[in-house]
Enzyme design. Structure first.
Site, PDB file in Angstrom:
ATOM      1  N   ASP A 335     -55.051  19.382  29.437  1.00 59.94           N
ATOM      2  CA  ASP A 335     -53.674  19.712  29.752  1.00 59.94           C
ATOM      3  C   ASP A 335     -52.878  19.896  28.465  1.00 59.94           C
ATOM      4  O   ASP A 335     -52.460  18.915  27.888  1.00 59.94           O
ATOM      5  CB  ASP A 335     -53.032  18.655  30.653  1.00 59.94           C
ATOM      6  CG  ASP A 335     -53.361  17.213  30.226  1.00 59.94           C
ATOM      7  OD1 ASP A 335     -54.328  16.987  29.474  1.00 59.94           O
ATOM      8  OD2 ASP A 335     -52.631  16.313  30.665  1.00 59.94           O
ATOM      9  N   GLU A 518     -55.283  11.077  17.902  1.00 61.62           N
ATOM     10  CA  GLU A 518     -55.776  11.584  19.185  1.00 61.62           C
ATOM     11  C   GLU A 518     -56.588  12.861  19.041  1.00 61.62           C
ATOM     12  O   GLU A 518     -57.563  13.072  19.761  1.00 61.62           O
ATOM     13  CB  GLU A 518     -54.563  11.823  20.091  1.00 61.62           C
ATOM     14  CG  GLU A 518     -54.871  12.356  21.463  1.00 61.62           C
ATOM     15  CD  GLU A 518     -53.609  12.725  22.215  1.00 61.62           C
ATOM     16  OE1 GLU A 518     -53.672  12.771  23.454  1.00 61.62           O
ATOM     17  OE2 GLU A 518     -52.573  12.989  21.574  1.00 61.62           O
TER      18      GLU A 518
END
Length: 557
Positions: A335, A518
């Site tokens: 996403d 991340e």
């Protein structure tokens, strides 16, 4: 995915303007989001391609449904810099009473929304970034991070959106304050290598508990994530634990493996060729494959304003259709990405549910093969036959429908009946689960080497769109999938190249910024970015993959 986490201070006391939504968004959309939410239930209307019988009920009320007017007001101001902050805030009393008081007080000339929120909610606080001890190696730093990222839930707190888990678990870090589904498998790889096998075992047990409680594993351990799942890695988690404890693990988790499969396959038996229902698609030749889906078609609570603005940017599309596609994209874990975009570039053209994804179906094959193996260990021959056949049929369908003759695996657009031309890191999933032929694995390796490999690891896609699951980002889980898949097919030189390039980039950022993040930039020229929120550090799956890769390639930086 973290404990009491970062929460920017509320903005200067805004006085709520009841007409703000009408001016901020296109006509009709505000009424849907505020007035309409007040009448919402957890059952979202299904699209035409999903029979009404496929509806499922979300068993826990979510913040946007419990306090629709207040929730919309806070998110549209916006009161907090991060939309996830208010979704994670815990009401201090019955949400229905808070909503009623808000409706009664909001028109008062001196009403201050920020003051009202502070008086009625426990808002998550910011967590300090971990500091690197001087002289610590990357491995030692990761080993030291696990305790900082470990959470043990207290007794359930009233009105909390957090789903209480029975055992300790590891969160990703940053804004992510809870346990997440597919993140956790890659985190567990590192826990095992760090000698924290008990913690990895606890996490498998937590996921089994979620299946027992809700019938599936949600995106994350929050009530607002219950309407969707994430890439199904539970069978890989069970396999990882079985490597340590033995085959009794398969028998222990067989009921949950089967229930996970039933969730993803719900509605398959009643589908005619060319139809879809929830997460299942029956292609024209009768092949049954899966897609991503979400059972609701409203803005995601944790990204409410992003979704509202995306829907407003495409007035030709019904807002509920855009919301559903955005939610399905969130279930994919990618996403967002050009994989799901109709024009390959603009988020408003998203059509996630139109694709049969190669990664999802590869993972479903592994789930089916794992169930067959577990049934064999449990002496259940009928189950063995059923799931051997399911796995065999899925493998054949993947080979038939998800192969692009230019030399790579790709997603299939079941609505337009065409294979995607986009080269992505998901192309390696059939190698990862071992269903590719040797010839196709070799062709895929050539494509990966020429189109995705960069000095900092493997590109996610070849397109730059500003979305975080596109170029030039490199994500730790995709590096692991590539390395494992290539190694399985004897492409060891390329596997090592991917791993050492990525480890080199991780080391570079670690030396420069003293943290693990991340996502990374595969070109090595910048830092990972894009998407709806700033780059997060912590970081669970990066820690896990890097720790595991450093064991496999100990001479790497």
């Amino acid at each position: 995915m973290h404990g009491r986490l970062p929460c920017p201070e509320p903005r200067p006391e805004p006085v709520l303007n009841r007409c703000a939504l009408e001016t901020a968004f296109r006509p009709g959309l505000a009424a849907l989001l505020v007035g309409g939410l007040a009448a919402c239930t957890a059952l979202a209307p299904q699209r035409a391609d999903a029979p009404a019988t496929a509806r499922v009920e979300t068993p826990v009320e979510t913040p946007d449904l419990a306090m629709p007017a207040l929730f919309a007001a806070v998110q549209q101001v916006p009161l907090f810099d991060d939309q996830k902050t208010f979704a994670d805030a815990r009401p201090l009393r019955d949400p229905a009473d808070i909503e009623a008081d808000f409706l009664a007080l909001r028109d008062a000339p001196d009403f201050q929304l920020a003051t009202f929120v502070r008086a009625n909610f426990d808002v998550p606080a910011q967590v300090a970034t971990s500091q690197v001890k001087v002289g610590r190696t990357l491995e030692a730093h990761i080993d030291g991070l696990w305790p900082q990222l470990t959470r043990i839930d207290p007794a359930p707190l009233p009105y909390d959106s957090r789903l209480t888990l029975p055992h300790a678990y590891v969160v990703p870090g940053g804004r992510f304050r809870e346990m997440y589904y597919w993140d956790s498998y890659f985190t567990m790889l590192g826990l095992v290598e760090s000698g924290q096998r008990d913690r990895a075992r606890d996490m498998v047990a937590n996921f089994a508990a979620l299946i027992d409680a809700y019938g599936h594993i949600p995106n994350g351990a929050r009530s607002y994530y219950l309407s969707r799942s994430q890439p199904p890695y539970f069978s890989h988690m069970v396999e990882l634990e079985a490597r340590i404890e033995g085959d009794t693990v398969y028998r222990r988790y067989l009921p949950q493996l089967r229930r996970e499969h039933a969730f993803w396959m719900q509605g398959a038996s009643s589908l005619a060729p060319g139809q879809a229902s929830r997460r299942v698609v029956r292609l024209d030749d009768g092949s049954v494959l899966n897609r991503y889906w979400d059972d609701r078609d409203t803005p995601r609570p944790e990204a409410w304003l992003h979704d509202v603005r995306t829907a407003a940017s495409v007035p030709e599309r019904p807002p509920t259709e855009v919301f559903r596609e955005l939610r399905a994209g969130a279930e994919s874990g990618w996403d967002y990405s050009s994989r799901w975009l109709g024009d390959g570039n603009t988020l408003g053209t998203i059509r996630t549910t139109a694709f049969v994804p190669v990664d999802l179906n590869s993972l479903m094959h592994h789930l089916e093969a794992t169930i067959a193996f577990a049934c064999r260990k449990a002496a259940q021959p009928d189950c063995v036959r059923e799931f051997d056949e399911r796995a065999s049929q899925r493998a054949a369908a993947i080979e038939k429908h998800l192969w692009n003759t230019d030399g790579f695996y790709a997603d299939y657009d079941w609505q337009r009946r065409q294979i995607s031309t986009k080269v992505t890191a998901a192309s390696l999933y059939p190698l990862f689960v071992g269903i590719a032929s040797q010839q196709r694995a070799k062709l895929t390796a050539v494509t990966v080497r020429t189109q995705l490999l960069q000095p900092g690891g493997l590109l996610t896609t070849t397109l730059r769109t500003g979305q975080q699951w596109d170029a030039s980002n490199a994500w730790a889980p995709l590096q692991w999938v590539a390395v494992e898949g290539l190694h399985r097919y004897g492409e060891d030189a390329l596997a090592k190249h991917v791993a050492t390039n990525f480890l080199g980039e991780v080391q570079r950022v670690f030396d420069d910024q003293h943290k693990l993040v991340e996502k990374y930039d595969a070109t090595g020229e910048a830092h990972g970015g894009g998407g709806e929120y700033p780059l997060q550090d912590g970081f669970g799956w990066t820690n896990g993959v890097v720790r595991a890769l450093l064991v496999r390639y100990p001479q790497s930086p």
